[in-house]
Write a protein that holds these residues in place. Structure first.
Motif, PDB file in Angstrom:
ATOM      1  N   ASP A 185      -7.714   4.174  -8.464  1.00  0.00           N
ATOM      2  CA  ASP A 185      -7.129   5.455  -8.836  1.00  0.00           C
ATOM      3  C   ASP A 185      -7.265   5.643 -10.346  1.00  0.00           C
ATOM      4  O   ASP A 185      -6.540   5.011 -11.111  1.00  0.00           O
ATOM      5  CB  ASP A 185      -5.656   5.499  -8.427  1.00  0.00           C
ATOM      6  CG  ASP A 185      -4.967   6.823  -8.740  1.00  0.00           C
ATOM      7  OD1 ASP A 185      -5.588   7.661  -9.420  1.00  0.00           O
ATOM      8  OD2 ASP A 185      -3.813   6.991  -8.324  1.00  0.00           O
ATOM      9  N   PRO A 186      -8.196   6.466 -10.807  1.00  0.00           N
ATOM     10  CA  PRO A 186      -8.408   6.603 -12.248  1.00  0.00           C
ATOM     11  C   PRO A 186      -7.232   7.221 -12.991  1.00  0.00           C
ATOM     12  O   PRO A 186      -7.128   7.098 -14.213  1.00  0.00           O
ATOM     13  CB  PRO A 186      -9.659   7.495 -12.344  1.00  0.00           C
ATOM     14  CG  PRO A 186      -9.669   8.255 -11.061  1.00  0.00           C
ATOM     15  CD  PRO A 186      -9.107   7.330 -10.036  1.00  0.00           C
ATOM     16  N   GLY A 187      -6.327   7.855 -12.270  1.00  0.00           N
ATOM     17  CA  GLY A 187      -5.169   8.473 -12.919  1.00  0.00           C
ATOM     18  C   GLY A 187      -3.939   7.589 -12.965  1.00  0.00           C
ATOM     19  O   GLY A 187      -2.891   7.994 -13.494  1.00  0.00           O
ATOM     20  N   PHE A 188      -4.056   6.374 -12.415  1.00  0.00           N
ATOM     21  CA  PHE A 188      -2.902   5.463 -12.398  1.00  0.00           C
ATOM     22  C   PHE A 188      -2.786   4.715 -13.710  1.00  0.00           C
ATOM     23  O   PHE A 188      -3.783   4.206 -14.226  1.00  0.00           O
ATOM     24  CB  PHE A 188      -3.047   4.467 -11.235  1.00  0.00           C
ATOM     25  CG  PHE A 188      -1.909   3.498 -11.123  1.00  0.00           C
ATOM     26  CD1 PHE A 188      -0.689   3.892 -10.600  1.00  0.00           C
ATOM     27  CD2 PHE A 188      -2.052   2.190 -11.557  1.00  0.00           C
ATOM     28  CE1 PHE A 188       0.366   2.996 -10.487  1.00  0.00           C
ATOM     29  CE2 PHE A 188      -1.004   1.291 -11.461  1.00  0.00           C
ATOM     30  CZ  PHE A 188       0.206   1.690 -10.924  1.00  0.00           C
TER      31      PHE A 188
ATOM     32  N   GLY B 188      -2.185   2.094  -7.026  1.00  0.00           N
ATOM     33  CA  GLY B 188      -2.470   3.462  -7.447  1.00  0.00           C
ATOM     34  C   GLY B 188      -1.246   4.310  -7.185  1.00  0.00           C
ATOM     35  O   GLY B 188      -0.206   3.803  -6.735  1.00  0.00           O
ATOM     36  N   ARG B 189      -1.377   5.594  -7.433  1.00  0.00           N
ATOM     37  CA  ARG B 189      -0.246   6.483  -7.174  1.00  0.00           C
ATOM     38  C   ARG B 189       0.089   6.470  -5.685  1.00  0.00           C
ATOM     39  O   ARG B 189      -0.774   6.655  -4.845  1.00  0.00           O
ATOM     40  CB  ARG B 189      -0.584   7.893  -7.658  1.00  0.00           C
ATOM     41  CG  ARG B 189      -0.555   8.032  -9.179  1.00  0.00           C
ATOM     42  CD  ARG B 189      -1.167   9.324  -9.664  1.00  0.00           C
ATOM     43  NE  ARG B 189      -2.620   9.330  -9.463  1.00  0.00           N
ATOM     44  CZ  ARG B 189      -3.419  10.298  -9.900  1.00  0.00           C
ATOM     45  NH1 ARG B 189      -2.905  11.340 -10.548  1.00  0.00           N
ATOM     46  NH2 ARG B 189      -4.714  10.245  -9.684  1.00  0.00           N
ATOM     47  N   GLY B 190       1.345   6.194  -5.383  1.00  0.00           N
ATOM     48  CA  GLY B 190       1.793   6.051  -4.004  1.00  0.00           C
ATOM     49  C   GLY B 190       1.963   4.620  -3.558  1.00  0.00           C
ATOM     50  O   GLY B 190       2.613   4.349  -2.539  1.00  0.00           O
TER      51      GLY B 190
ATOM     52  N   ARG C 130       0.826  -1.209   0.000  1.00  0.00           N
ATOM     53  CA  ARG C 130       0.000   0.000   0.000  1.00  0.00           C
ATOM     54  C   ARG C 130       0.860   1.257   0.000  1.00  0.00           C
ATOM     55  O   ARG C 130       0.435   2.308  -0.481  1.00  0.00           O
ATOM     56  CB  ARG C 130      -0.970   0.014   1.170  1.00  0.00           C
ATOM     57  CG  ARG C 130      -0.404   0.354   2.532  1.00  0.00           C
ATOM     58  CD  ARG C 130      -1.478   0.221   3.589  1.00  0.00           C
ATOM     59  NE  ARG C 130      -1.013   0.652   4.907  1.00  0.00           N
ATOM     60  CZ  ARG C 130      -1.263   1.850   5.426  1.00  0.00           C
ATOM     61  NH1 ARG C 130      -1.974   2.728   4.753  1.00  0.00           N
ATOM     62  NH2 ARG C 130      -0.816   2.179   6.621  1.00  0.00           N
ATOM     63  N   GLY C 131       2.097   1.174   0.501  1.00  0.00           N
ATOM     64  CA  GLY C 131       3.012   2.304   0.444  1.00  0.00           C
ATOM     65  C   GLY C 131       2.399   3.562   1.009  1.00  0.00           C
ATOM     66  O   GLY C 131       1.881   3.577   2.132  1.00  0.00           O
TER      67      GLY C 131
ATOM     68  N   VAL D  57      -6.423   3.263   3.212  1.00  0.00           N
ATOM     69  CA  VAL D  57      -6.309   3.865   4.543  1.00  0.00           C
ATOM     70  C   VAL D  57      -5.549   2.980   5.523  1.00  0.00           C
ATOM     71  O   VAL D  57      -4.997   3.471   6.508  1.00  0.00           O
ATOM     72  CB  VAL D  57      -7.706   4.199   5.109  1.00  0.00           C
ATOM     73  CG1 VAL D  57      -8.398   5.225   4.222  1.00  0.00           C
ATOM     74  CG2 VAL D  57      -8.576   2.944   5.226  1.00  0.00           C
ATOM     75  N   SER D  58      -5.512   1.663   5.265  1.00  0.00           N
ATOM     76  CA  SER D  58      -4.822   0.749   6.172  1.00  0.00           C
ATOM     77  C   SER D  58      -4.649  -0.592   5.477  1.00  0.00           C
ATOM     78  O   SER D  58      -5.308  -0.879   4.465  1.00  0.00           O
ATOM     79  CB  SER D  58      -5.625   0.554   7.470  1.00  0.00           C
ATOM     80  OG  SER D  58      -6.836  -0.129   7.182  1.00  0.00           O
TER      81      SER D  58
END
Length: 309
Positions: A302-305, A86-88, A67-68, A74-75
């Motif tokens: 994440d739609p931007g990933f 996703g991003r991150g 999850r980075g 969230v956890s």
């Protein structure tokens, strides 16, 4: 490239997974093999005396790693087997997978990972899909490159369809004996996979004569890629006697080369991979995961990933 080996129980898919992994390694290809079958036999066939640390016993640690810093996760407790990156998120390279603390090296230089068997606490209260979920999460977060191979020995029969794991591969090899029972699993897999653009190739196994080949061709048609003849060398390997790839009969060594060439010819479709990751995550969210976590897990997408390198 990621390849799955499937088939009915007793078809020889674990043996074929091991032979293929050893063949690719002998050609200089870096290989990670993963035992995702409830019957954990791949380490034995690959000659590993110390089994790898079971992935299924470290699911929480894997989730924390993957999850980075993704703000949508969230956890670790909110992550399920289908949670997409996703991003991150912490993305894994092939080298990360091979060097994982949960991997051991085989005598042939193959990185080996395993879901692990049931623990005492699992008996009577848990299903195996939670453990296989560790493999699905790893593959969801893996960015593998050309000439890198992940070979997964899957659960027997059509049980692989109980999760989205069956879509995580560039190619699926279905191992089929020349029997009605053997090809019935092929038909199930073919029919289930048809709607998801999952490429399948059939490997005939335990073939004893041309009549066996004719039977397979009559049942699976052009999906029959090649076949393995009945092999004394393979039987020796399965019995724990000394074995080297050079012991294989020429026709069987050629069959492994055909599998290798066919896998290398597959296109890497990152767009399909990402689309199906999201589709199966939403399915699981609606079916059970939202209720279990108390969250709307659609928000984890994440739609931007962008998937891929």
């Amino acid at each position: 490239m990621r390849v799955a080996f499937v088939g009915k129980g007793g078809s020889g898919k674990t043996t074929m997974s091991a032979l293929f992994a050893r063949h690719v390694a002998s050609q200089g290809g870096p290989v990670v093999a993963i035992d995702a079958d409830i019957n954990q036999h791949l380490p034995l066939v690959l000659g590993v005396e110390r089994a790898p640390e079971p992935l299924g016993a470290h699911l929480t640690e894997l989730k924390e790693l993957l999850r980075g810093d993704n703000p949508r996760i969230v956890s670790a407790e909110s992550m399920v087997k289908t949670t997409p990156p996703g991003r991150g998120s912490r993305l894994l390279s092939f080298d990360d997978l091979a060097a994982s603390e949960y991997a051991v090296s085989t005598p042939d230089g193959i990185g080996l990972m395993a879901t692990g068997p049931f623990s005492e606490d699992d008996l009577g209260v848990a299903c195996y899909h939670s453990k296989v979920g560790a493999v699905e999460l790893l593959l969801n977060h893996l960015v593998d490159g050309p000439g890198e191979y992940v070979v997964v020995d899957m659960t027997a029969g059509a049980d692989s369809f109980a999760s989205g794991l069956f879509t995580r591969f560039d190619l699926t090899f279905l191992v089929a004996e020349p029997t009605r029972q053997g090809v019935s699993v092929y038909r199930q897999y073919r029919d289930y996979a048809a709607s998801y653009d999952v490429p399948i190739a059939v490997i005939g196994n335990k073939v004893q004569d041309p009549a066996d080949v004719d039977f397979l061709r009559s049942q699976v048609g052009d999906d029959l890629l090649t076949w393995m003849e009945h092999s004394r060398a393979v039987r020796a390997m399965e019995q724990g006697r000394p074995f080297a790839l050079s012991d294989l009969e020429p026709a069987n060594a050629d069959a492994l080369a055909i599998l290798h060439k066919h896998l290398d010819a597959q296109d890497k479709d990152w767009e399909r991979f990402g689309r199906q990751t999201h589709e199966f995550h939403l399915r699981n969210a609606r079916a059970w995961a939202n209720e279990r976590t108390g969250l709307d897990l659609a928000e984890q997408i994440d739609p931007g990933f962008v998937y891929g390198p």
